[in-house]
Design a protein around this motif. Sequence first.
Motif, short mmCIF file in Angstrom:
data_model
loop_
_atom_site.label_atom_id
_atom_site.label_comp_id
_atom_site.label_asym_id
_atom_site.label_seq_id
_atom_site.Cartn_x
_atom_site.Cartn_y
_atom_site.Cartn_z
N VAL A 115 3.25 2.84 -1.85
CA VAL A 115 3.87 2.78 -3.18
C VAL A 115 5.20 3.53 -3.20
O VAL A 115 6.15 3.10 -3.85
N VAL A 175 0.52 1.39 -11.67
CA VAL A 175 1.01 2.76 -11.59
C VAL A 175 1.21 3.25 -13.01
O VAL A 175 2.04 2.72 -13.75
N ASP A 219 -5.89 12.50 -4.68
CA ASP A 219 -6.14 11.15 -4.19
C ASP A 219 -5.67 10.13 -5.23
O ASP A 219 -6.20 10.06 -6.34
N GLY A 220 -4.64 9.36 -4.87
CA GLY A 220 -4.14 8.32 -5.77
C GLY A 220 -3.21 8.80 -6.85
O GLY A 220 -2.86 8.04 -7.75
N THR A 221 -2.77 10.06 -6.80
CA THR A 221 -1.82 10.57 -7.77
C THR A 221 -0.65 11.25 -7.06
O THR A 221 -0.79 11.80 -5.97
N PHE A 248 -2.63 -3.81 -8.65
CA PHE A 248 -2.81 -2.40 -8.95
C PHE A 248 -1.75 -1.98 -9.97
O PHE A 248 -0.75 -2.68 -10.19
N PRO A 302 2.32 13.83 -2.95
CA PRO A 302 0.95 13.60 -3.43
C PRO A 302 0.38 14.87 -4.05
O PRO A 302 0.63 15.97 -3.56
N GLN A 326 -0.18 7.90 -11.48
CA GLN A 326 -1.56 7.63 -11.06
C GLN A 326 -1.67 6.16 -10.67
O GLN A 326 -1.32 5.28 -11.44
N ILE A 327 -2.19 5.92 -9.47
CA ILE A 327 -2.36 4.55 -8.99
C ILE A 327 -3.78 4.10 -9.28
O ILE A 327 -4.74 4.72 -8.83
N VAL A 328 -3.90 3.01 -10.03
CA VAL A 328 -5.20 2.47 -10.41
C VAL A 328 -5.33 1.08 -9.81
O VAL A 328 -4.57 0.17 -10.15
N SER A 329 -6.29 0.92 -8.90
CA SER A 329 -6.49 -0.36 -8.23
C SER A 329 -7.37 -1.28 -9.08
O SER A 329 -8.42 -0.87 -9.57
N ARG A 368 0.82 -1.21 0.00
CA ARG A 368 0.00 0.00 0.00
C ARG A 368 0.86 1.26 0.00
O ARG A 368 0.42 2.32 -0.43
#
Length: 209
Positions: free
Chosen positions: A41, A93, A61-63, A91, A58, A82-85, A39
């Motif tokens: 990254v 990146v 959210d998630g980038t 996941f 950061p 960008q993190i894509v689950s 988690r």
Amino acid sequence: MTHGALGLAPAGSGPAPADAAWVTIDSPLPIEALREFCRDVERLYRINSCLEIASWRPTADGTFHAAWRNTSNQQDAALDLQIVSESDDAFEVRYSQGLKRSTRFALAPAAAASRLTITDDYSGVPEEERARRVAEVDRSLEAWGWTLHAYLRRERRWGRNAVYRWYMRRIWLPMKPGARRITTLLVLVTVAEFLIVLFVGLIWWVEHR
């Protein structure tokens, strides 16, 4: 082809999609612990012994925005990630620029406890362009696999120790890989000097007892 107990497949071999390179690491952590570990990254990338990370922040959210030098190909990069689950165990990146489009992390249970596969995807770039930009190919993947495997082994052994966690988070991870090697060497030299002094002192004590 694998490298012993590491379960490390060389980049560019095995069941990877076209225009991709991959590495698989056998982890000593249970799958639940590996999920928690992945988690973070930023930590995953900082463990890579070929990345000299100048900044990682950061942006939403998630980038993230990151800047680093990759010593495996001598390339400097400043890009958005960008993190894509996909699921609890996978996941991706995605990179805003560069020849490499994304890096995918896939977790799975294994006989050793768990397994992590990292795949670099270069698809979507025309063949002629890839040929012109071959210097941008990230050659750090296999080294990343080895250093990540070693880190996970230490995490399994020492991860519950508060002093170890503080040192790795506050001191070791922010260092450049070269500084880590120098620090390790200095520690080994210091320990060796201490043992020599202790040995000499023991001889003196025996002779003058």
